[in-house]
Design a protein around this motif. Structure first.
Motif, short mmCIF file in Angstrom:
data_model
loop_
_atom_site.label_atom_id
_atom_site.label_comp_id
_atom_site.label_asym_id
_atom_site.label_seq_id
_atom_site.Cartn_x
_atom_site.Cartn_y
_atom_site.Cartn_z
N LEU A 195 -125.06 -3.37 -11.01
CA LEU A 195 -125.18 -4.58 -11.67
C LEU A 195 -124.72 -4.14 -13.23
CD1 LEU A 195 -128.42 -6.23 -10.33
CD2 LEU A 195 -125.91 -6.94 -9.97
N GLU A 196 -125.41 -3.03 -13.88
CA GLU A 196 -125.19 -2.89 -15.10
C GLU A 196 -123.64 -2.45 -15.49
OE1 GLU A 196 -127.24 0.77 -15.91
OE2 GLU A 196 -129.19 -0.23 -15.90
N ASN A 197 -122.94 -2.26 -14.54
CA ASN A 197 -121.36 -1.93 -14.58
C ASN A 197 -120.52 -3.12 -14.41
OD1 ASN A 197 -121.82 0.82 -15.16
ND2 ASN A 197 -121.92 1.09 -13.05
N ILE A 198 -121.23 -4.29 -14.07
CA ILE A 198 -120.46 -5.49 -13.42
C ILE A 198 -120.04 -6.14 -15.00
CG2 ILE A 198 -120.27 -7.93 -12.62
CD1 ILE A 198 -122.09 -6.82 -10.54
N SER A 239 -117.16 -8.61 -15.34
CA SER A 239 -116.40 -9.68 -14.73
C SER A 239 -117.32 -10.92 -14.82
CB SER A 239 -115.46 -9.43 -13.80
OG SER A 239 -114.92 -10.74 -13.30
N GLU A 240 -116.88 -12.08 -15.27
CA GLU A 240 -117.70 -13.17 -15.11
C GLU A 240 -117.36 -13.55 -13.54
OE1 GLU A 240 -117.89 -16.62 -17.58
OE2 GLU A 240 -117.37 -15.48 -19.31
N ALA A 248 -116.97 -11.75 -11.06
CA ALA A 248 -117.69 -10.82 -10.22
C ALA A 248 -119.11 -11.28 -10.05
CB ALA A 248 -117.67 -9.26 -10.51
N ILE A 249 -119.90 -11.56 -11.36
CA ILE A 249 -120.98 -12.09 -11.64
C ILE A 249 -121.30 -13.41 -10.84
CG2 ILE A 249 -122.70 -12.85 -13.26
CD1 ILE A 249 -121.67 -11.01 -15.20
N HIS A 250 -120.32 -14.35 -11.01
CA HIS A 250 -120.42 -15.65 -10.09
C HIS A 250 -120.28 -15.14 -8.65
CE1 HIS A 250 -119.79 -19.86 -8.89
NE2 HIS A 250 -118.82 -19.36 -8.11
N ALA A 251 -119.65 -14.35 -8.14
CA ALA A 251 -119.62 -14.00 -6.69
C ALA A 251 -120.92 -13.48 -6.20
CB ALA A 251 -118.53 -12.98 -6.27
N LEU A 252 -121.64 -12.48 -6.84
CA LEU A 252 -122.65 -12.03 -6.52
C LEU A 252 -123.78 -13.18 -6.66
CD1 LEU A 252 -124.37 -9.75 -5.66
CD2 LEU A 252 -124.69 -9.03 -8.25
N ASP A 253 -123.67 -13.92 -7.73
CA ASP A 253 -124.76 -14.79 -7.91
C ASP A 253 -124.98 -15.77 -6.39
OD1 ASP A 253 -125.83 -14.06 -10.19
OD2 ASP A 253 -124.74 -15.39 -11.44
#
Length: 90
Positions: free
Chosen positions: A22-25, A27-28, A30-35
């Motif tokens: 998570l610390e290495n993400i 890209s917005e 990628a964050i949206h996809a994970l959320d």
């Protein structure tokens, strides 16, 4: 009107390895996809497919979101807490 009997969402926790990912993400997207994937899992922790393996510990599961191209490996504790073991982009 909110239902008094509506199931609550599972709590999400991260293993050390997943926390480092998570610390290495950055890209917005990628964050949206994970959320999005985590919301699905928190609403229905059994949504992922079981990964065959040792039955001594908690059952490792895999959730894949084809739309967002994300895969999450996790297990569910006895108290219905979802522990994310790894976040893997597909």
């Amino acid at each position: 009107m909110p239902s008094a009997h509506r199931p609550r969402r599972a709590r999400i926790a991260f293993s050390d390895s997943a926390a480092k990912q998570l610390e290495n993400i950055t890209s917005e997207a990628a964050i949206h996809a994970l959320d999005r994937a985590l919301v699905v899992i928190s609403v229905d922790p059994d949504v992922g497919e079981p990964i065959p393996g040792d039955t001594a510990g908690p059952q490792l599961r895999q959730y894949t979101d084809e739309v967002e191209a994300v895969r999450v490996l996790y297990f569910v504790t006895a108290l219905r807490t979802v522990v994310v073991v790894a976040y893997i982009e597909v």
